[in-house]
Design a protein around this motif. Structure first.
Motif, PDB file in Angstrom:
ATOM      1  N   ARG A  46       0.834  -1.204   0.000  1.00  0.00           N
ATOM      2  CA  ARG A  46       0.000   0.000   0.000  1.00  0.00           C
ATOM      3  C   ARG A  46       0.870   1.257   0.000  1.00  0.00           C
ATOM      4  O   ARG A  46       0.603   2.206  -0.738  1.00  0.00           O
ATOM      5  N   ALA A  47       1.917   1.260   0.798  1.00  0.00           N
ATOM      6  CA  ALA A  47       2.788   2.432   0.883  1.00  0.00           C
ATOM      7  C   ALA A  47       3.424   2.734  -0.474  1.00  0.00           C
ATOM      8  O   ALA A  47       3.458   3.885  -0.913  1.00  0.00           O
ATOM      9  N   VAL A  48       3.894   1.704  -1.159  1.00  0.00           N
ATOM     10  CA  VAL A  48       4.510   1.896  -2.480  1.00  0.00           C
ATOM     11  C   VAL A  48       3.464   2.335  -3.495  1.00  0.00           C
ATOM     12  O   VAL A  48       3.711   3.230  -4.313  1.00  0.00           O
ATOM     13  N   GLU A  49       2.283   1.739  -3.429  1.00  0.00           N
ATOM     14  CA  GLU A  49       1.206   2.086  -4.366  1.00  0.00           C
ATOM     15  C   GLU A  49       0.770   3.545  -4.182  1.00  0.00           C
ATOM     16  O   GLU A  49       0.584   4.275  -5.162  1.00  0.00           O
ATOM     17  N   ILE A  50       0.630   3.964  -2.950  1.00  0.00           N
ATOM     18  CA  ILE A  50       0.251   5.355  -2.665  1.00  0.00           C
ATOM     19  C   ILE A  50       1.338   6.300  -3.165  1.00  0.00           C
ATOM     20  O   ILE A  50       1.044   7.329  -3.777  1.00  0.00           O
TER      21      ILE A  50
ATOM     22  N   SER B 227      -7.272   7.062   5.892  1.00  0.00           N
ATOM     23  CA  SER B 227      -7.183   8.404   6.476  1.00  0.00           C
ATOM     24  C   SER B 227      -5.954   9.161   5.983  1.00  0.00           C
ATOM     25  O   SER B 227      -4.984   8.562   5.492  1.00  0.00           O
ATOM     26  N   LYS B 228      -6.004  10.484   6.140  1.00  0.00           N
ATOM     27  CA  LYS B 228      -4.854  11.325   5.776  1.00  0.00           C
ATOM     28  C   LYS B 228      -3.642  10.948   6.620  1.00  0.00           C
ATOM     29  O   LYS B 228      -2.517  10.951   6.128  1.00  0.00           O
ATOM     30  N   SER B 229      -3.888  10.631   7.868  1.00  0.00           N
ATOM     31  CA  SER B 229      -2.786  10.256   8.772  1.00  0.00           C
ATOM     32  C   SER B 229      -2.064   9.010   8.274  1.00  0.00           C
ATOM     33  O   SER B 229      -0.838   8.928   8.321  1.00  0.00           O
ATOM     34  N   THR B 230      -2.835   8.045   7.788  1.00  0.00           N
ATOM     35  CA  THR B 230      -2.250   6.803   7.283  1.00  0.00           C
ATOM     36  C   THR B 230      -1.429   7.073   6.030  1.00  0.00           C
ATOM     37  O   THR B 230      -0.327   6.542   5.871  1.00  0.00           O
ATOM     38  N   VAL B 231      -1.967   7.902   5.129  1.00  0.00           N
ATOM     39  CA  VAL B 231      -1.227   8.247   3.912  1.00  0.00           C
ATOM     40  C   VAL B 231       0.090   8.909   4.289  1.00  0.00           C
ATOM     41  O   VAL B 231       1.149   8.563   3.768  1.00  0.00           O
ATOM     42  N   HIS B 232       0.019   9.857   5.210  1.00  0.00           N
ATOM     43  CA  HIS B 232       1.223  10.582   5.613  1.00  0.00           C
ATOM     44  C   HIS B 232       2.241   9.647   6.249  1.00  0.00           C
ATOM     45  O   HIS B 232       3.431   9.694   5.934  1.00  0.00           O
ATOM     46  N   LYS B 233       1.779   8.770   7.126  1.00  0.00           N
ATOM     47  CA  LYS B 233       2.688   7.823   7.785  1.00  0.00           C
ATOM     48  C   LYS B 233       3.303   6.864   6.764  1.00  0.00           C
ATOM     49  O   LYS B 233       4.507   6.581   6.814  1.00  0.00           O
ATOM     50  N   ASP B 234       2.486   6.379   5.829  1.00  0.00           N
ATOM     51  CA  ASP B 234       3.010   5.482   4.787  1.00  0.00           C
ATOM     52  C   ASP B 234       4.088   6.175   3.957  1.00  0.00           C
ATOM     53  O   ASP B 234       5.115   5.587   3.649  1.00  0.00           O
ATOM     54  N   CYS B 235       3.836   7.427   3.592  1.00  0.00           N
ATOM     55  CA  CYS B 235       4.746   8.135   2.678  1.00  0.00           C
ATOM     56  C   CYS B 235       5.998   8.669   3.355  1.00  0.00           C
ATOM     57  O   CYS B 235       7.007   8.888   2.689  1.00  0.00           O
ATOM     58  N   THR B 236       5.946   8.885   4.631  1.00  0.00           N
ATOM     59  CA  THR B 236       7.120   9.434   5.308  1.00  0.00           C
ATOM     60  C   THR B 236       7.876   8.353   6.087  1.00  0.00           C
ATOM     61  O   THR B 236       9.024   8.050   5.781  1.00  0.00           O
ATOM     62  N   ASP B 237       7.235   7.738   7.052  1.00  0.00           N
ATOM     63  CA  ASP B 237       7.921   6.779   7.931  1.00  0.00           C
ATOM     64  C   ASP B 237       8.179   5.436   7.249  1.00  0.00           C
ATOM     65  O   ASP B 237       9.316   5.001   7.123  1.00  0.00           O
ATOM     66  N   ARG B 238       7.112   4.801   6.827  1.00  0.00           N
ATOM     67  CA  ARG B 238       7.236   3.431   6.316  1.00  0.00           C
ATOM     68  C   ARG B 238       8.032   3.364   5.020  1.00  0.00           C
ATOM     69  O   ARG B 238       8.856   2.480   4.829  1.00  0.00           O
TER      70      ARG B 238
ATOM     71  N   GLY C 179      14.679   6.005  -2.034  1.00  0.00           N
ATOM     72  CA  GLY C 179      14.624   6.811  -3.255  1.00  0.00           C
ATOM     73  C   GLY C 179      13.211   7.252  -3.578  1.00  0.00           C
ATOM     74  O   GLY C 179      12.963   8.415  -3.906  1.00  0.00           O
ATOM     75  N   LEU C 180      12.283   6.319  -3.482  1.00  0.00           N
ATOM     76  CA  LEU C 180      10.873   6.620  -3.730  1.00  0.00           C
ATOM     77  C   LEU C 180      10.346   7.588  -2.674  1.00  0.00           C
ATOM     78  O   LEU C 180       9.591   8.509  -2.982  1.00  0.00           O
ATOM     79  N   ALA C 181      10.782   7.394  -1.437  1.00  0.00           N
ATOM     80  CA  ALA C 181      10.362   8.280  -0.341  1.00  0.00           C
ATOM     81  C   ALA C 181      10.808   9.719  -0.615  1.00  0.00           C
ATOM     82  O   ALA C 181      10.073  10.667  -0.351  1.00  0.00           O
ATOM     83  N   CYS C 182      11.992   9.873  -1.169  1.00  0.00           N
ATOM     84  CA  CYS C 182      12.515  11.205  -1.490  1.00  0.00           C
ATOM     85  C   CYS C 182      11.671  11.867  -2.582  1.00  0.00           C
ATOM     86  O   CYS C 182      11.353  13.053  -2.496  1.00  0.00           O
ATOM     87  N   GLU C 183      11.286  11.096  -3.601  1.00  0.00           N
ATOM     88  CA  GLU C 183      10.462  11.642  -4.684  1.00  0.00           C
ATOM     89  C   GLU C 183       9.095  12.088  -4.166  1.00  0.00           C
ATOM     90  O   GLU C 183       8.603  13.161  -4.525  1.00  0.00           O
ATOM     91  N   VAL C 184       8.493  11.260  -3.313  1.00  0.00           N
ATOM     92  CA  VAL C 184       7.187  11.613  -2.740  1.00  0.00           C
ATOM     93  C   VAL C 184       7.316  12.849  -1.874  1.00  0.00           C
ATOM     94  O   VAL C 184       6.467  13.739  -1.905  1.00  0.00           O
ATOM     95  N   ARG C 185       8.374  12.916  -1.104  1.00  0.00           N
ATOM     96  CA  ARG C 185       8.594  14.068  -0.219  1.00  0.00           C
ATOM     97  C   ARG C 185       8.634  15.361  -1.023  1.00  0.00           C
ATOM     98  O   ARG C 185       8.099  16.384  -0.610  1.00  0.00           O
ATOM     99  N   GLN C 186       9.263  15.334  -2.192  1.00  0.00           N
ATOM    100  CA  GLN C 186       9.333  16.525  -3.042  1.00  0.00           C
ATOM    101  C   GLN C 186       7.944  16.967  -3.485  1.00  0.00           C
ATOM    102  O   GLN C 186       7.621  18.154  -3.434  1.00  0.00           O
ATOM    103  N   VAL C 187       7.110  16.016  -3.905  1.00  0.00           N
ATOM    104  CA  VAL C 187       5.745  16.349  -4.326  1.00  0.00           C
ATOM    105  C   VAL C 187       4.946  16.892  -3.142  1.00  0.00           C
ATOM    106  O   VAL C 187       4.250  17.907  -3.263  1.00  0.00           O
TER     107      VAL C 187
END
Length: 86
Positions: free
Chosen positions: A8-12, A33-44, A51-59
């Protein structure tokens, strides 16, 4: 971490990168929830694929910088529609 959470984290993350979606838009699309999306994209994601986390962080950073503009436009639209109804 369970496999479905990792997937899910990678898909999001891929969805956010491809569509430049906000956290709210991604949450609505995936039914979480927004909290889950944020946690998936930042922490997990930083543990799974830095590398993918860095790209998402930029967006997400760009979305955060533009947030006040979108809010102002929404308010403007709200008041324009109220005047049309009168």
């Amino acid at each position: 971490m369970k496999d479905y959470i990792e997937e899910r984290a990678v898909e999001i993350a891929n969805y956010i990168i491809e569509t430049k979606a906000t956290v709210r838009q991604a949450a609505k699309k995936f039914g979480i929830s927004k909290s889950t999306v944020h946690k998936d994209c930042t922490d997990r994601l930083s543990q799974l694929n830095p590398g993918l986390a860095c790209e998402v962080r930029q967006v997400l950073d760009v979305n955060k910088q533009e947030r006040h503009i979108r809010g102002g436009l929404a308010t403007r639209e709200k008041y324009l529609h109220q005047h049309e109804m009168c």
